[in-house]
Design an enzyme around this catalytic site. Structure first.
Site, PDB file in Angstrom:
ATOM      1  N   ASN A 150       0.802  -1.232   0.000  1.00 14.75           N
ATOM      2  CA  ASN A 150       0.000   0.000   0.000  1.00 14.75           C
ATOM      3  C   ASN A 150       0.832   1.279   0.000  1.00 14.75           C
ATOM      4  O   ASN A 150       0.378   2.301  -0.480  1.00 14.75           O
ATOM      5  CB  ASN A 150      -1.033  -0.006   1.135  1.00 14.75           C
ATOM      6  CG  ASN A 150      -0.415   0.046   2.500  1.00 14.75           C
ATOM      7  OD1 ASN A 150       0.666  -0.520   2.715  1.00 14.75           O
ATOM      8  ND2 ASN A 150      -1.050   0.706   3.434  1.00 14.75           N
ATOM      9  N   LYS A 173      12.267  -8.144   1.061  1.00 20.00           N
ATOM     10  CA  LYS A 173      11.212  -8.918   0.380  1.00 20.00           C
ATOM     11  C   LYS A 173       9.979  -8.022   0.293  1.00 20.00           C
ATOM     12  O   LYS A 173       9.231  -7.868   1.252  1.00 20.00           O
ATOM     13  CB  LYS A 173      10.907 -10.174   1.200  1.00 20.00           C
ATOM     14  CG  LYS A 173      10.487 -11.402   0.416  1.00 20.00           C
ATOM     15  CD  LYS A 173       9.190 -11.343  -0.316  1.00 20.00           C
ATOM     16  CE  LYS A 173       7.894 -11.279   0.445  1.00 20.00           C
ATOM     17  NZ  LYS A 173       6.778 -10.854  -0.443  1.00 20.00           N
ATOM     18  N   GLY A 226       2.670  -5.313   7.627  1.00 20.65           N
ATOM     19  CA  GLY A 226       1.654  -6.058   6.889  1.00 20.65           C
ATOM     20  C   GLY A 226       0.475  -6.344   7.794  1.00 20.65           C
ATOM     21  O   GLY A 226       0.256  -5.638   8.779  1.00 20.65           O
ATOM     22  N   GLY A 231       1.656 -11.170  10.251  1.00 30.43           N
ATOM     23  CA  GLY A 231       2.636 -10.711  11.243  1.00 30.43           C
ATOM     24  C   GLY A 231       2.774 -11.690  12.398  1.00 30.43           C
ATOM     25  O   GLY A 231       3.890 -11.993  12.836  1.00 30.43           O
ATOM     26  N   GLU A 248       4.812  -3.915  12.331  1.00 29.88           N
ATOM     27  CA  GLU A 248       3.746  -2.915  12.191  1.00 29.88           C
ATOM     28  C   GLU A 248       2.609  -3.576  11.444  1.00 29.88           C
ATOM     29  O   GLU A 248       2.788  -4.033  10.314  1.00 29.88           O
ATOM     30  CB  GLU A 248       4.250  -1.687  11.428  1.00 29.88           C
ATOM     31  CG  GLU A 248       5.270  -0.872  12.189  1.00 29.88           C
ATOM     32  CD  GLU A 248       4.734  -0.314  13.495  1.00 29.88           C
ATOM     33  OE1 GLU A 248       3.501  -0.169  13.644  1.00 29.88           O
ATOM     34  OE2 GLU A 248       5.551  -0.050  14.397  1.00 29.88           O
ATOM     35  N   CYS A 282      -3.011   1.993   6.708  1.00 31.77           N
ATOM     36  CA  CYS A 282      -3.104   1.462   8.072  1.00 31.77           C
ATOM     37  C   CYS A 282      -3.580   2.553   9.025  1.00 31.77           C
ATOM     38  O   CYS A 282      -4.011   2.266  10.131  1.00 31.77           O
ATOM     39  CB  CYS A 282      -1.763   0.910   8.513  1.00 31.77           C
ATOM     40  SG  CYS A 282      -0.450   2.098   8.370  1.00 31.77           S
ATOM     41  N   GLN A 329      -8.651  -8.156  -3.237  1.00 33.54           N
ATOM     42  CA  GLN A 329      -8.996  -7.104  -2.283  1.00 33.54           C
ATOM     43  C   GLN A 329     -10.429  -6.620  -2.533  1.00 33.54           C
ATOM     44  O   GLN A 329     -11.197  -6.421  -1.599  1.00 33.54           O
ATOM     45  CB  GLN A 329      -8.005  -5.941  -2.400  1.00 33.54           C
ATOM     46  CG  GLN A 329      -8.194  -4.861  -1.345  1.00 33.54           C
ATOM     47  CD  GLN A 329      -7.833  -5.308   0.067  1.00 33.54           C
ATOM     48  OE1 GLN A 329      -6.782  -5.897   0.277  1.00 33.54           O
ATOM     49  NE2 GLN A 329      -8.705  -5.050   1.032  1.00 33.54           N
ATOM     50  N   GLU A 460       9.264   2.685  14.787  1.00 36.74           N
ATOM     51  CA  GLU A 460       9.932   3.047  13.548  1.00 36.74           C
ATOM     52  C   GLU A 460      10.065   4.569  13.486  1.00 36.74           C
ATOM     53  O   GLU A 460       9.297   5.289  14.123  1.00 36.74           O
ATOM     54  CB  GLU A 460       9.100   2.606  12.348  1.00 36.74           C
ATOM     55  CG  GLU A 460       8.781   1.127  12.359  1.00 36.74           C
ATOM     56  CD  GLU A 460       8.612   0.557  10.975  1.00 36.74           C
ATOM     57  OE1 GLU A 460       9.608   0.459  10.250  1.00 36.74           O
ATOM     58  OE2 GLU A 460       7.479   0.200  10.627  1.00 36.74           O
TER      59      GLU A 460
HETATM   60  P1  NAD Z   1       0.295  -8.967   4.093  1.00 35.56           P
HETATM   61  O1  NAD Z   1       0.360  -9.264   5.533  1.00 35.56           O
HETATM   62  O2  NAD Z   1      -0.522  -9.843   3.232  1.00 35.56           O
HETATM   63  O3  NAD Z   1       1.780  -9.008   3.469  1.00 35.56           O
HETATM   64  C1  NAD Z   1       2.824  -8.195   3.963  1.00 35.56           C
HETATM   65  C2  NAD Z   1       4.149  -8.755   3.481  1.00 35.56           C
HETATM   66  O4  NAD Z   1       4.374 -10.021   4.108  1.00 35.56           O
HETATM   67  C3  NAD Z   1       4.210  -9.033   1.972  1.00 35.56           C
HETATM   68  O5  NAD Z   1       5.490  -8.721   1.472  1.00 35.56           O
HETATM   69  C4  NAD Z   1       3.971 -10.522   1.902  1.00 35.56           C
HETATM   70  O6  NAD Z   1       4.490 -11.124   0.740  1.00 35.56           O
HETATM   71  C5  NAD Z   1       4.726 -10.984   3.131  1.00 35.56           C
HETATM   72  N1  NAD Z   1       4.353 -12.315   3.624  1.00 35.56           N
HETATM   73  C6  NAD Z   1       3.197 -12.989   3.437  1.00 35.56           C
HETATM   74  N2  NAD Z   1       3.263 -14.207   4.044  1.00 35.56           N
HETATM   75  C7  NAD Z   1       4.480 -14.290   4.621  1.00 35.56           C
HETATM   76  C8  NAD Z   1       5.142 -15.292   5.388  1.00 35.56           C
HETATM   77  N3  NAD Z   1       4.546 -16.458   5.683  1.00 35.56           N
HETATM   78  N4  NAD Z   1       6.387 -15.046   5.839  1.00 35.56           N
HETATM   79  C9  NAD Z   1       6.991 -13.864   5.571  1.00 35.56           C
HETATM   80  N5  NAD Z   1       6.428 -12.893   4.836  1.00 35.56           N
HETATM   81  C10 NAD Z   1       5.177 -13.096   4.363  1.00 35.56           C
HETATM   82  O7  NAD Z   1      -0.128  -7.443   3.959  1.00 35.56           O
HETATM   83  P2  NAD Z   1      -0.473  -6.618   2.649  1.00 35.56           P
HETATM   84  O8  NAD Z   1      -1.782  -7.107   2.118  1.00 35.56           O
HETATM   85  O9  NAD Z   1       0.695  -6.589   1.719  1.00 35.56           O
HETATM   86  O10 NAD Z   1      -0.636  -5.140   3.259  1.00 35.56           O
HETATM   87  C11 NAD Z   1      -1.779  -4.717   3.928  1.00 35.56           C
HETATM   88  C12 NAD Z   1      -1.601  -4.815   5.434  1.00 35.56           C
HETATM   89  O11 NAD Z   1      -0.478  -4.056   5.849  1.00 35.56           O
HETATM   90  C13 NAD Z   1      -2.770  -4.247   6.219  1.00 35.56           C
HETATM   91  O12 NAD Z   1      -3.126  -5.117   7.253  1.00 35.56           O
HETATM   92  C14 NAD Z   1      -2.228  -2.940   6.798  1.00 35.56           C
HETATM   93  O13 NAD Z   1      -2.824  -2.502   7.981  1.00 35.56           O
HETATM   94  C15 NAD Z   1      -0.810  -3.289   7.001  1.00 35.56           C
HETATM   95  N6  NAD Z   1      -0.005  -2.076   7.083  1.00 35.56           N
HETATM   96  C16 NAD Z   1       0.405  -1.651   8.323  1.00 35.56           C
HETATM   97  C17 NAD Z   1       1.152  -0.491   8.464  1.00 35.56           C
HETATM   98  C18 NAD Z   1       1.619  -0.051   9.804  1.00 35.56           C
HETATM   99  O14 NAD Z   1       2.573   0.710   9.872  1.00 35.56           O
HETATM  100  N7  NAD Z   1       1.017  -0.494  10.903  1.00 35.56           N
HETATM  101  C19 NAD Z   1       1.485   0.258   7.323  1.00 35.56           C
HETATM  102  C20 NAD Z   1       1.035  -0.183   6.078  1.00 35.56           C
HETATM  103  C21 NAD Z   1       0.299  -1.360   5.964  1.00 35.56           C
END
Ligand code: NAD
Length: 483
Positions: A150, A173, A226, A231, A248, A282, A329, A460
């Site tokens: 995002n 990654k 993510g 997470g 995060e 987020c 999505q 962060e």
């Molecule tokens: P996601 O959790 O699907 O993926 C995040 C990252 O993790 C991607 O690079 C993905 O390929 C990787 N990933 C997936 N499975 C994994 C595994 N088993 N091991 C290691 N890595 C893995 O999230 P998304 O759909 O890419 O992004 C949206 C999410 O991110 C939302 O929940 C949003 O709230 C969050 N986000 C949080 C913040 C914050 O600062 N709190 C900022 C931006 C986005």
């Protein structure tokens, strides 16, 4: 596919083991390119070369690190229009937001260029005479960076910049939905005078490349942004090797609108916070908690404002809301609209797929009213252009509803009362609180993060980033008597 759309390991671009196709969510006929996916062997090699390069990088000293970060930041800012266009094309946010994001990414690098020069230690007197003590910060080692789609340039920038500033090596990654932004940022870093292997891009599926990365014994620290489920899985997998963790994750940010608020400003800020970036932030305002005295008039105006937003192609002039990022999505968003209606929430506007001249993942911004805080639409992160209004009897009740969530990233209040604003600042359980400002929109030189299920580990950004990207060494020196 050109090698430059591949992965970057050991100072070389290479194709990777396979490719994925990247399409524009504003126009599905627009193919941005084929992008490489790292194999397990590529990743393992990245981790080996990173270890060696890290020692060289730390030894190169502060001026070198400062200069490299400054060069990366300056180039990102100078090329923000060009790279921002690419970002908007693959992620779907309007052009001004894409350009602004790349410029902001540059600011993270120039900020941390200066932080390089501010890495001070401490001196202490020993309780034992004749002994001197100093406390210094050193790099953690190899940092694994895992980022979402995002903010495909800014999020990695606010991780990569401090990682390199404090002398670490990086294995990055990125999310598979936004590989072109990852390649663009890597291309700039790859042209710097840095040790071979210091910075590596290993694009690939999270469940494979990401999972192998977080399980590796060669990783000293993991910075993840993510979703909560991913997470939690990352933290659980990593714990057996015990790297430093900085996570995060998701949110369900509350935005209180009090009866003494400036209503024009409240409508503008809630609209911005709920629907900016197509709600895929987020920091988005997803629970709008409104004082009962102004509830009806506020809701009427919020609906009019949401209906007035221009949803369209991210690269078109005048677009305020782009498409959502992907088919999956969009399906998830539409499913939440169904869930909300089934739970008894009143859908006042939006929530349906929209047709536009180009075939894309367009969705009308949605406002639910008549919702209660125990509904799934108020408890689960949707990451959608959907916001839910909850009516509250007064400030105390609104605050209590706001705090009733597993998340705690950002929170906002619209009020003219200094007493309420001060009470909210002190009693809202969130990492960032906003008074008469949208819940989204933060600065680059101060800490960012949350509480509860939103974050885990050190903050962060800003000078606080040193907590995660460095480790502390305490040295005891007995100088001895002079000859
Ligand atoms: P996601 O959790 O699907 O993926 C995040 C990252 O993790 C991607 O690079 C993905 O390929 C990787 N990933 C997936 N499975 C994994 C595994 N088993 N091991 C290691 N890595 C893995 O999230 P998304 O759909 O890419 O992004 C949206 C999410 O991110 C939302 O929940 C949003 O709230 C969050 N986000 C949080 C913040 C914050 O600062 N709190 C900022 C931006 C986005």
């Amino acid at each position: 596919m050109t090698d430059m759309n591949g992965i970057y390991v050991g100072g070389r671009w290479r194709q990777g083991a396979s490719t994925i196709e990247n399409r524009n969510p504003s126009d599905l006929t627009d193919v941005i390119g084929q992008f490489g996916q790292a194999s397990a062997a590529d990743l393992d090699e990245a981790l080996i070369v990173a270890r060696k390069a890290q020692a060289e990088w730390w030894a190169a000293g502060v001026q070198k690190r400062h200069d490299v970060l400054m060069a990366i930041g300056t180039e990102l800012m100078a090329r923000s229009a060009e790279i921002g266009r690419l970002l908007s094309r693959e992620e779907g946010k309007p052009l001004a937001e894409g350009t602004g994001e790349v410029y902001r990414a540059g600011q993270f690098f120039t900020y941390f260029a200066a932080e390089v020069l501010r890495l001070h230690g401490d001196l202490a007197e020993s309780v034992r005479p004749g002994i001197e003590i100093d406390v210094r910060r050193e790099p953690v080692g190899t940092v694994a960076i895992i980022s979402p789609w995002n903010f495909p340039v800014a999020t990695p920038a606010w991780k990569i910049a401090p990682a390199l500033a404090f002398g670490n090596a990086v294995v990055w990654k990125p999310a598979n939905a936004t590989p072109a932004s990852a390649v663009a940022l890597t291309e700039i870093i790859s042209r710097q005078d840095i040790p071979v292997g210091l910075f590596n891009l290993v694009t690939g599926p999270g469940a494979e490349v990401g999972q192998r990365l977080v399980e590796s014994t060669a990783v000293d620290a993991i910075s993840f942004t993510g979703s909560v489920p991913v997470g939690r899985g990352v933290a659980a997998s990593a714990i057996s090797t015990m790297p430093k963790l900085q996570m995060e994750m998701g949110s369900k940010n509350p935005f209180l609108v009090m009866d003494d608020a400036d209503l024009d400003l409240a409508v503008a800020h809630v609209t911005n916070a709920a629907f900016g970036g197509t709600g895929q932030k987020c920091t988005a305002a997803s629970r709008v908690i409104v004082h009962e005295r102004i509830h009806d008039v506020f809701v009427e105006r919020l609906v009019a404002s949401a209906q007035g937003l221009r949803v369209g192609h991210a690269l078109e002039d005048g677009t305020q809301i782009g498409p959502v990022v992907s088919q999956s999505q969009l399906d998830k968003n539409l499913e939440y609209i169904r869930i909300g209606q089934e739970e008894g929430a009143e859908l006042l506007c939006g929530g349906q797929r929209l047709e536009r001249p180009t075939d894309g993942f367009y969705m009308a911004p949605a406002v639910f009213a008549g919702t209660s805080n125990d509904m799934r639409i108020n408890r689960e992160e949707m990451f959608a252009p959907v916001t839910c209004v909850i009516k509250a009897g007064g400030y105390e009740e609104a605050l209590s509803v706001a705090n009733d969530s597993e998340f705690g990233l950002t929170a906002g209040i619209m009020t003219r009362s200094l007493a309420r604003a001060s009470h909210f600042r002190a009693n809202m359980r969130a990492g960032c609180v906003m008074v008469n400002l949208p819940t989204a929109g933060t600065d680059y030189h101060v800490p960012f993060g949350g509480r509860g299920a939103s974050s885990y580990g050190p903050r962060e950004q800003g000078s606080y980033a040193a907590e995660f990207y460095t480790t502390v060494k305490t040295a005891y020196v007995a100088a001895g008597a002079p000859e």
